[in-house]
Design an enzyme around this catalytic site. Structure first.
Site, PDB file in Angstrom:
ATOM      1  CB  CYS A   6      -1.531   0.542  -9.015  1.00  0.00           C
ATOM      2  SG  CYS A   6      -1.784   2.217  -8.374  1.00  0.00           S
ATOM      3  CG  MET A  59      -1.982  -1.091   1.192  1.00  0.00           C
ATOM      4  SD  MET A  59      -3.012  -1.134   2.690  1.00  0.00           S
ATOM      5  CE  MET A  59      -1.936  -2.062   3.810  1.00  0.00           C
ATOM      6  N   GLY A  74      -5.435  -5.808   3.119  1.00  0.00           N
ATOM      7  CA  GLY A  74      -4.933  -4.465   2.857  1.00  0.00           C
ATOM      8  C   GLY A  74      -5.347  -3.495   3.935  1.00  0.00           C
ATOM      9  N   GLY A 118      -8.862  -8.301  -1.745  1.00  0.00           N
ATOM     10  CA  GLY A 118     -10.035  -7.482  -2.019  1.00  0.00           C
ATOM     11  C   GLY A 118     -11.219  -7.823  -1.144  1.00  0.00           C
TER      12      GLY A 118
END
Length: 342
Positions: A95, A13, A228, A207
């Protein structure tokens, strides 16, 4: 290559998973696989390599995620990553930010599978550690299964065997990176189908995994899960998942984490690192506990941080304990539960 090496991963990240964040995550999840922020080939080949690649030995296993689209440059950057001791080189093909698109890499690379295959081959020829890919399911609003299957197939043909799949499309125009993490629908069924079509590959699901329950459910269907934002906002989720995946692994209490981070911060401050950067990953450590707001406020106070005294972490911890005692005094012995997760 052991597929269990990817059972629990922490997502790369930008502006989040720096070396200080990874040090904390290693304390909370001793066997998780950690990833750097995406680092562009240009930053490595034309910038200060040490500033981007230096990390603490405690972080292993740790992967270097690269952003780029030129095979030769990626091969050079991968070679640097191996020289610095990284356990894996990961190529970002997921990304969706406009800045990344202007550099012609990230999610837009999914439209050029032959180029990505050349990049993977060049990196695999340059290093001995695993070369892996993180990608989306598709681009914009095209939900064709053939698209992502053929993309993976091209990379499989040049030897890639580890795929971290963010189970959403990337919408390249009209959605911000934040929106791209939330608006395109999750399609876990497509990732399951990819695993069926590539049974000898490691397929890691990324996700929408917001808590330990969801993550552990997903871990039953895939070779691994990658967390994440959940790991950033509520870092203890990593310990919850670790405890279930590796029951025999001993996990530190919050008090032990605070002690380790205080000592680590003191070392880093002595080397010139600002305390405000080191403590950022700690802000969510005690979310949900009494006094958490006071903890965050102390570790965000610019006046206190400007002293660059690592002892601030311990002082914030003492304040948290005082708040917890006060609450127990108010509500009686039934509220007297252990503060730390184990």
């Amino acid at each position: 290559m052991d597929s269990s090496d990817w059972r629990l991963c922490v997502a790369p990240m930008i502006d989040v998973t720096d070396r200080h964040c990874r040090f904390l995550h290693r304390l909370l999840a001793p066997r998780a696989r950690l990833y750097t922020e995406m680092i562009t080939t240009g930053a490595l080949l034309h910038g200060k390599v040490g500033r981007h690649l230096d990390f603490d030995a405690a972080e292993h296993p740790v992967a270097l995620q690269l952003g780029g689209s030129e095979p030769d440059a990626l091969a050079q950057a991968a070679r640097l990553g191996q020289q610095w001791g990284y356990d894996e080189i990961n190529l970002n093909c997921g990304c969706p930010s406009e800045r990344v698109q202007r550099g012609a890499f990230g999610a837009c690379l999914m439209a050029e599978p032959d180029l990505v295959a050349d990049c993977i081959k060049a990196m695999r020829d340059a290093v001995d550690v695993p070369v892996t890919v993180k990608h989306r399911l598709g681009l914009d609003y095209d939900e064709s299964y053939d698209f992502v299957r053929d993309f993976m197939g091209k990379l499989y043909d040049v030897g890639c065997r580890v795929f971290v799949v963010h189970a959403r499309n990337a919408v390249l125009k009209g959605l911000s990176p934040k929106d791209n993490r939330e608006i395109p629908p999750l399609r876990y069924d497509v990732v399951r189908r990819l695993k069926q079509d590539f049974p000898d590959c490691v397929v890691v699901l990324n996700g929408g995994l917001a808590d330990a329950r969801q993550s552990l459910q997903a871990a039953e269907d895939f070779d691994g899960v990658m967390l994440g934002r959940a790991a950033w906002h509520t870092p203890r989720v990593l310990s919850e998942v670790s405890l279930r995946l590796w029951p025999s692994t001993r996990l530190p209490t919050d008090a032990q984490v605070v002690d380790a981070m205080t000592r680590y911060a003191a070392q880093q401050v002595a080397q010139g690192q600002p305390l405000r950067v080191i403590v950022r990953p700690l802000l969510g450590l005690v979310n949900g506990q009494s006094g958490a707001r006071r903890w965050r406020r102390m570790l965000s106070d610019q006046r206190l941080l400007s002293a660059n005294d690592a002892g601030l972490i311990y002082e914030a911890w003492r304040t948290l304990q005082s708040a917890d005692r006060d609450e127990r005094d108010d509500f009686g012995p039934d509220a007297d539960a252990p503060l730390a997760a184990a």
